[in-house]
Design a protein around this motif. Structure first.
Motif, mmCIF file in Angstrom:
data_model
loop_
_atom_site.group_PDB
_atom_site.id
_atom_site.type_symbol
_atom_site.label_atom_id
_atom_site.label_comp_id
_atom_site.label_asym_id
_atom_site.label_seq_id
_atom_site.Cartn_x
_atom_site.Cartn_y
_atom_site.Cartn_z
ATOM 1 N N GLU A 83 0.834 -1.202 0.000
ATOM 2 C CA GLU A 83 0.000 0.000 0.000
ATOM 3 C C GLU A 83 0.867 1.249 0.000
ATOM 4 O OE1 GLU A 83 -2.107 -2.860 3.007
ATOM 5 O OE2 GLU A 83 -0.069 -2.193 2.560
ATOM 6 N N SER A 84 0.291 2.329 -0.507
ATOM 7 C CA SER A 84 0.951 3.630 -0.473
ATOM 8 C C SER A 84 -0.113 4.711 -0.495
ATOM 9 C CB SER A 84 1.909 3.785 -1.661
ATOM 10 O OG SER A 84 1.197 3.705 -2.882
ATOM 11 N N SER A 114 -3.216 3.591 -2.750
ATOM 12 C CA SER A 114 -2.988 2.619 -3.817
ATOM 13 C C SER A 114 -2.438 1.332 -3.236
ATOM 14 C CB SER A 114 -1.999 3.174 -4.850
ATOM 15 O OG SER A 114 -2.522 4.293 -5.508
ATOM 16 N N CYS A 115 -2.704 0.249 -3.927
ATOM 17 C CA CYS A 115 -2.205 -1.065 -3.520
ATOM 18 C C CYS A 115 -1.694 -1.766 -4.776
ATOM 19 C CB CYS A 115 -3.296 -1.865 -2.848
ATOM 20 S SG CYS A 115 -2.860 -3.569 -2.445
ATOM 21 N N ALA A 116 -0.423 -2.100 -4.771
ATOM 22 C CA ALA A 116 0.187 -2.811 -5.892
ATOM 23 C C ALA A 116 0.315 -4.284 -5.534
ATOM 24 C CB ALA A 116 1.546 -2.222 -6.213
ATOM 25 N N ALA A 117 -0.152 -5.132 -6.425
ATOM 26 C CA ALA A 117 -0.156 -6.570 -6.180
ATOM 27 C C ALA A 117 0.829 -7.277 -7.094
ATOM 28 C CB ALA A 117 -1.553 -7.124 -6.391
ATOM 29 N N SER A 118 1.433 -8.318 -6.588
ATOM 30 C CA SER A 118 2.346 -9.122 -7.409
ATOM 31 C C SER A 118 2.365 -10.539 -6.877
ATOM 32 C CB SER A 118 3.753 -8.517 -7.393
ATOM 33 O OG SER A 118 4.285 -8.511 -6.084
ATOM 34 N N GLY A 119 2.811 -11.455 -7.735
ATOM 35 C CA GLY A 119 2.895 -12.856 -7.341
ATOM 36 C C GLY A 119 3.210 -13.709 -8.540
ATOM 37 N N ARG A 120 3.887 -14.815 -8.300
ATOM 38 C CA ARG A 120 4.365 -15.640 -9.413
ATOM 39 C C ARG A 120 3.226 -16.318 -10.160
ATOM 40 N NH1 ARG A 120 8.927 -19.984 -8.087
ATOM 41 N NH2 ARG A 120 9.710 -18.158 -7.018
ATOM 42 N N TYR A 178 -9.060 -11.885 -8.887
ATOM 43 C CA TYR A 178 -9.021 -11.724 -7.439
ATOM 44 C C TYR A 178 -9.937 -10.590 -6.993
ATOM 45 C CZ TYR A 178 -5.275 -14.936 -6.253
ATOM 46 O OH TYR A 178 -4.532 -16.065 -6.021
ATOM 47 N N ALA A 179 -10.576 -10.793 -5.854
ATOM 48 C CA ALA A 179 -11.264 -9.703 -5.177
ATOM 49 C C ALA A 179 -10.224 -8.928 -4.392
ATOM 50 C CB ALA A 179 -12.339 -10.239 -4.240
ATOM 51 N N ALA A 234 -4.634 -3.992 -15.834
ATOM 52 C CA ALA A 234 -3.407 -4.014 -16.633
ATOM 53 C C ALA A 234 -2.176 -3.690 -15.790
ATOM 54 C CB ALA A 234 -3.518 -3.048 -17.790
ATOM 55 N N LYS A 235 -2.400 -3.020 -14.647
ATOM 56 C CA LYS A 235 -1.280 -2.613 -13.789
ATOM 57 C C LYS A 235 -1.250 -3.368 -12.465
ATOM 58 C CE LYS A 235 -1.099 2.098 -15.641
ATOM 59 N NZ LYS A 235 -1.152 3.555 -15.305
ATOM 60 N N ASP A 236 -2.202 -4.277 -12.276
ATOM 61 C CA ASP A 236 -2.291 -5.033 -11.028
ATOM 62 C C ASP A 236 -2.350 -4.107 -9.812
ATOM 63 O OD1 ASP A 236 -0.184 -7.938 -11.924
ATOM 64 O OD2 ASP A 236 -2.129 -7.235 -12.643
ATOM 65 N N THR A 237 -3.175 -3.075 -9.913
ATOM 66 C CA THR A 237 -3.300 -2.139 -8.807
ATOM 67 C C THR A 237 -4.770 -1.883 -8.481
ATOM 68 O OG1 THR A 237 -3.213 -0.222 -10.268
ATOM 69 C CG2 THR A 237 -1.121 -0.963 -9.319
ATOM 70 N N VAL A 238 -5.005 -1.542 -7.247
ATOM 71 C CA VAL A 238 -6.327 -1.137 -6.791
ATOM 72 C C VAL A 238 -6.159 0.157 -6.006
ATOM 73 C CG1 VAL A 238 -6.197 -2.535 -4.687
ATOM 74 C CG2 VAL A 238 -8.421 -1.865 -5.599
#
Length: 131
Positions: free
Chosen positions: A6-7, A21-27, A34-35, A77-81
């Motif tokens: 988060e930021s 903002s929340c940036a998500a990542s994972g293999r 995802y919710a 497209a940016k994996d962000t919420v």
């Protein structure tokens, strides 16, 4: 497993606005399925639900305390919420957490409002609203 960061937290006067903002990542993580939820913990209180945006094609739901003032959006497209917070009040002061869980169209809404149903969490970001 999903990593969430988060930021955007900070100090703001009552009536002001902030965007988290929340940036998500994972293999092995497909963000659009995802919710993504926001929860918060105010001083001396339990963590509470703020809002959730469901997988692509799903809906958005808010706690009554923030409805009409907060807006959740996602950029697949940016994996962000994001959490746009307007007309902030001192009682909105809290640590805000981003959370993620897989979301199937058949999943009941109730499960998405329950923090115990989320296995992936960010570290939190502090929001302080001064009166």
């Amino acid at each position: 497993q999903v990593q969430l960061v988060e930021s955007g937290g900070g100090l703001v006067q009552a009536g002001g606005s902030l965007t988290l903002s929340c940036a998500a990542s994972g293999r092995t993580f497909t963000f659009m399925y995802y919710a993504m939820a926001w929860f918060r913990r105010s001083p001396g209180k339990d963590r509470e639900f703020v809002g959730v945006i469901r997988r692509v094609g799903g809906g958005i739901h808010y706690a009554d305390t923030v409805k009409g003032r907060f807006t959740i959006s996602r950029a697949n497209a940016k994996d962000t919420v994001s959490l746009q917070m307007n007309d902030l009040k001192p009682e909105d002061t809290a640590v805000y957490y981003c959370a993620a869980r897989s979301d199937y169209p058949s999943d009941p809404l109730e499960g998405l409002l329950d923090q115990d149903q989320y296995s992936d969490w960010g570290q939190g970001t502090q929001v302080t609203v001064s009166s």
